[in-house]
Design an enzyme around this catalytic site. Sequence first.
Site, PDB file in Angstrom:
ATOM      1  N   GLY A  11       0.832  -1.210   0.000  1.00 27.77           N
ATOM      2  CA  GLY A  11       0.000   0.000   0.000  1.00 27.77           C
ATOM      3  C   GLY A  11       0.857   1.245   0.000  1.00 27.77           C
ATOM      4  O   GLY A  11       0.556   2.230   0.678  1.00 27.77           O
ATOM      5  N   ALA A  12       1.916   1.210  -0.811  1.00 30.65           N
ATOM      6  CA  ALA A  12       2.947   2.257  -0.725  1.00 30.65           C
ATOM      7  C   ALA A  12       2.656   3.475  -1.600  1.00 30.65           C
ATOM      8  O   ALA A  12       3.403   4.452  -1.566  1.00 30.65           O
ATOM      9  CB  ALA A  12       4.310   1.676  -1.095  1.00 30.65           C
ATOM     10  N   ASN A  85       1.679  -2.570   5.423  1.00 26.48           N
ATOM     11  CA  ASN A  85       0.922  -1.330   5.652  1.00 26.48           C
ATOM     12  C   ASN A  85      -0.485  -1.377   5.052  1.00 26.48           C
ATOM     13  O   ASN A  85      -1.392  -0.721   5.561  1.00 26.48           O
ATOM     14  CB  ASN A  85       1.720  -0.157   5.050  1.00 26.48           C
ATOM     15  CG  ASN A  85       0.865   1.087   4.899  1.00 26.48           C
ATOM     16  OD1 ASN A  85       0.565   1.772   5.870  1.00 26.48           O
ATOM     17  ND2 ASN A  85       0.428   1.365   3.677  1.00 26.48           N
ATOM     18  N   TYR A 150     -12.825  -4.176  11.218  1.00 25.90           N
ATOM     19  CA  TYR A 150     -11.532  -3.466  11.145  1.00 25.90           C
ATOM     20  C   TYR A 150     -10.783  -3.589  12.475  1.00 25.90           C
ATOM     21  O   TYR A 150      -9.586  -3.857  12.497  1.00 25.90           O
ATOM     22  CB  TYR A 150     -11.799  -1.995  10.796  1.00 25.90           C
ATOM     23  CG  TYR A 150     -10.559  -1.141  10.630  1.00 25.90           C
ATOM     24  CD1 TYR A 150      -9.717  -1.277   9.525  1.00 25.90           C
ATOM     25  CD2 TYR A 150     -10.236  -0.165  11.575  1.00 25.90           C
ATOM     26  CE1 TYR A 150      -8.586  -0.468   9.377  1.00 25.90           C
ATOM     27  CE2 TYR A 150      -9.117   0.639  11.427  1.00 25.90           C
ATOM     28  CZ  TYR A 150      -8.296   0.487  10.328  1.00 25.90           C
ATOM     29  OH  TYR A 150      -7.175   1.280  10.175  1.00 25.90           O
ATOM     30  N   LYS A 154      -7.190  -5.400  13.215  1.00 30.74           N
ATOM     31  CA  LYS A 154      -6.039  -4.657  13.752  1.00 30.74           C
ATOM     32  C   LYS A 154      -5.568  -5.255  15.077  1.00 30.74           C
ATOM     33  O   LYS A 154      -4.362  -5.332  15.325  1.00 30.74           O
ATOM     34  CB  LYS A 154      -6.384  -3.170  13.907  1.00 30.74           C
ATOM     35  CG  LYS A 154      -6.593  -2.462  12.566  1.00 30.74           C
ATOM     36  CD  LYS A 154      -5.383  -2.601  11.661  1.00 30.74           C
ATOM     37  CE  LYS A 154      -5.434  -1.734  10.432  1.00 30.74           C
ATOM     38  NZ  LYS A 154      -4.268  -1.902   9.564  1.00 30.74           N
ATOM     39  N   ILE A 183      -4.499   9.749  11.862  1.00 32.16           N
ATOM     40  CA  ILE A 183      -3.467  10.288  10.965  1.00 32.16           C
ATOM     41  C   ILE A 183      -4.124  10.882   9.714  1.00 32.16           C
ATOM     42  O   ILE A 183      -5.083  10.296   9.166  1.00 32.16           O
ATOM     43  CB  ILE A 183      -2.476   9.155  10.559  1.00 32.16           C
ATOM     44  CG1 ILE A 183      -1.960   8.377  11.789  1.00 32.16           C
ATOM     45  CG2 ILE A 183      -1.323   9.727   9.731  1.00 32.16           C
ATOM     46  CD1 ILE A 183      -1.187   9.179  12.809  1.00 32.16           C
TER      47      ILE A 183
HETATM   48  P1  NAP Z   1      -4.805   4.730   2.623  1.00 38.58           P
HETATM   49  O1  NAP Z   1      -4.094   5.831   1.935  1.00 38.58           O
HETATM   50  O2  NAP Z   1      -6.223   4.459   2.307  1.00 38.58           O
HETATM   51  O3  NAP Z   1      -3.936   3.410   2.454  1.00 38.58           O
HETATM   52  C1  NAP Z   1      -4.451   2.111   2.407  1.00 38.58           C
HETATM   53  C2  NAP Z   1      -3.588   1.340   1.437  1.00 38.58           C
HETATM   54  O4  NAP Z   1      -3.971  -0.045   1.460  1.00 38.58           O
HETATM   55  C3  NAP Z   1      -3.734   1.829   0.001  1.00 38.58           C
HETATM   56  O5  NAP Z   1      -2.454   2.185  -0.498  1.00 38.58           O
HETATM   57  C4  NAP Z   1      -4.321   0.637  -0.754  1.00 38.58           C
HETATM   58  O6  NAP Z   1      -3.729   0.445  -2.045  1.00 38.58           O
HETATM   59  C5  NAP Z   1      -3.940  -0.526   0.138  1.00 38.58           C
HETATM   60  N1  NAP Z   1      -4.911  -1.621  -0.010  1.00 38.58           N
HETATM   61  C6  NAP Z   1      -6.205  -1.630   0.381  1.00 38.58           C
HETATM   62  N2  NAP Z   1      -6.785  -2.799   0.032  1.00 38.58           N
HETATM   63  C7  NAP Z   1      -5.835  -3.536  -0.595  1.00 38.58           C
HETATM   64  C8  NAP Z   1      -5.807  -4.818  -1.198  1.00 38.58           C
HETATM   65  N3  NAP Z   1      -6.891  -5.605  -1.267  1.00 38.58           N
HETATM   66  N4  NAP Z   1      -4.649  -5.255  -1.759  1.00 38.58           N
HETATM   67  C9  NAP Z   1      -3.545  -4.469  -1.730  1.00 38.58           C
HETATM   68  N5  NAP Z   1      -3.499  -3.242  -1.175  1.00 38.58           N
HETATM   69  C10 NAP Z   1      -4.635  -2.779  -0.625  1.00 38.58           C
HETATM   70  O7  NAP Z   1      -4.803   4.997   4.198  1.00 38.58           O
HETATM   71  P2  NAP Z   1      -3.627   5.104   5.268  1.00 38.58           P
HETATM   72  O8  NAP Z   1      -4.198   5.896   6.356  1.00 38.58           O
HETATM   73  O9  NAP Z   1      -2.336   5.512   4.639  1.00 38.58           O
HETATM   74  O10 NAP Z   1      -3.545   3.585   5.764  1.00 38.58           O
HETATM   75  C11 NAP Z   1      -2.344   2.839   5.800  1.00 38.58           C
HETATM   76  C12 NAP Z   1      -2.433   1.839   6.953  1.00 38.58           C
HETATM   77  O11 NAP Z   1      -2.505   2.554   8.185  1.00 38.58           O
HETATM   78  C13 NAP Z   1      -3.690   0.955   6.908  1.00 38.58           C
HETATM   79  O12 NAP Z   1      -3.371  -0.357   7.313  1.00 38.58           O
HETATM   80  C14 NAP Z   1      -4.599   1.621   7.947  1.00 38.58           C
HETATM   81  O13 NAP Z   1      -5.505   0.698   8.485  1.00 38.58           O
HETATM   82  C15 NAP Z   1      -3.567   2.068   8.962  1.00 38.58           C
HETATM   83  N6  NAP Z   1      -4.031   3.116   9.872  1.00 38.58           N
HETATM   84  C16 NAP Z   1      -4.382   4.356   9.424  1.00 38.58           C
HETATM   85  C17 NAP Z   1      -4.803   5.310  10.336  1.00 38.58           C
HETATM   86  C18 NAP Z   1      -5.198   6.711   9.936  1.00 38.58           C
HETATM   87  O14 NAP Z   1      -5.687   7.470  10.791  1.00 38.58           O
HETATM   88  N7  NAP Z   1      -5.018   7.109   8.694  1.00 38.58           N
HETATM   89  C19 NAP Z   1      -4.881   5.009  11.690  1.00 38.58           C
HETATM   90  C20 NAP Z   1      -4.500   3.742  12.114  1.00 38.58           C
HETATM   91  C21 NAP Z   1      -4.077   2.810  11.194  1.00 38.58           C
HETATM   92  P3  NAP Z   1      -4.336   1.130  -3.391  1.00 38.58           P
HETATM   93  O15 NAP Z   1      -4.647   2.566  -3.035  1.00 38.58           O
HETATM   94  O16 NAP Z   1      -3.242   0.979  -4.396  1.00 38.58           O
HETATM   95  O17 NAP Z   1      -5.563   0.337  -3.748  1.00 38.58           O
END
Ligand code: NAP
Length: 242
Positions: A11-12, A85, A150, A154, A183
């Site tokens: 998810g980079a 990620n 979710y 987690k 975040i």
């Molecule tokens: P984000 O930009 O929505 O990132 C999620 C990523 O996961 C995307 O790059 C997406 O790839 C990838 N993904 C989703 N489903 C997938 C699948 N079936 N196969 C492969 N890749 C998949 O949000 P983010 O906030 O940066 O999240 C990154 C991580 O941090 C996640 O695990 C999230 O749960 C965790 N997190 C975020 C927060 C927050 O407040 N933002 C808080 C706690 C934890 P594509 O876009 O290429 O589809």
Amino acid sequence: MSELPVALVTGAATGIGAACARRLAADGFRVGVHYRSSAEKAQKLLSELPEAFGLQADLTQEDEIDALIKQVKAEAGRVDVLVNNAGYNVNAPMLTMSLDQYDSVASVARGTWYLSKMVLRRFMFRAGVGRIVNISSVVGHTGNPGQVPYTMVKAGLDAFTKSLSQELVGKDILVNSVAPGFIDTDMTEVLPDDIKETIVARVPQGRMGTADEVADVVAFLSTRATYVNGTVIHVNGGMYGG
Ligand code: NAP
């Protein structure tokens, strides 16, 4: 083939994953930039990181993970750091959530397990050294209404961290979680302003965190930590005391 150490970040193309990819590249890694649907963003990031290479796969599909592993083998021949990620969330109350919605969240966790197994088997176990960093979440510890699957995933990811670290006896393969709080990324941008304000009010620092602040801790675990293993580091500004 380059001699640089290799970091595979799932998810980079977006948010926290993109910040990790940039940070690990700055720290001297050749980064495998994995993405699923964000091809354009991945290409943009790749154009910024000359040593990096792109990997497209839907992590819910086992055959796509197998193909990704083959591609990494051909492209880089090693994986020193795996940052799990990628994550997916559906917000809906338990009573109205469908089984398909549940599966869409849980199947990414299944893919994380399978990808980790294949990275260990094909690269890290033989080398006897490696770092796995799982991006979990504060809500896996606190719970969150409307996010039953979710939060299950987690919390499970942190248990994965603990169990796997205990399995890798005699290896310098360290497995840790980073649990972000609230975040500023695409995942949280979709929330209505009043919900954002309510959440920020629970953060003593009174603001959302940045993806770079999470990436900093991921980089520490990937490059400098040598005796931190099987644990969860919270990056949440003191939210919920997590
Ligand atoms: P984000 O930009 O929505 O990132 C999620 C990523 O996961 C995307 O790059 C997406 O790839 C990838 N993904 C989703 N489903 C997938 C699948 N079936 N196969 C492969 N890749 C998949 O949000 P983010 O906030 O940066 O999240 C990154 C991580 O941090 C996640 O695990 C999230 O749960 C965790 N997190 C975020 C927060 C927050 O407040 N933002 C808080 C706690 C934890 P594509 O876009 O290429 O589809």
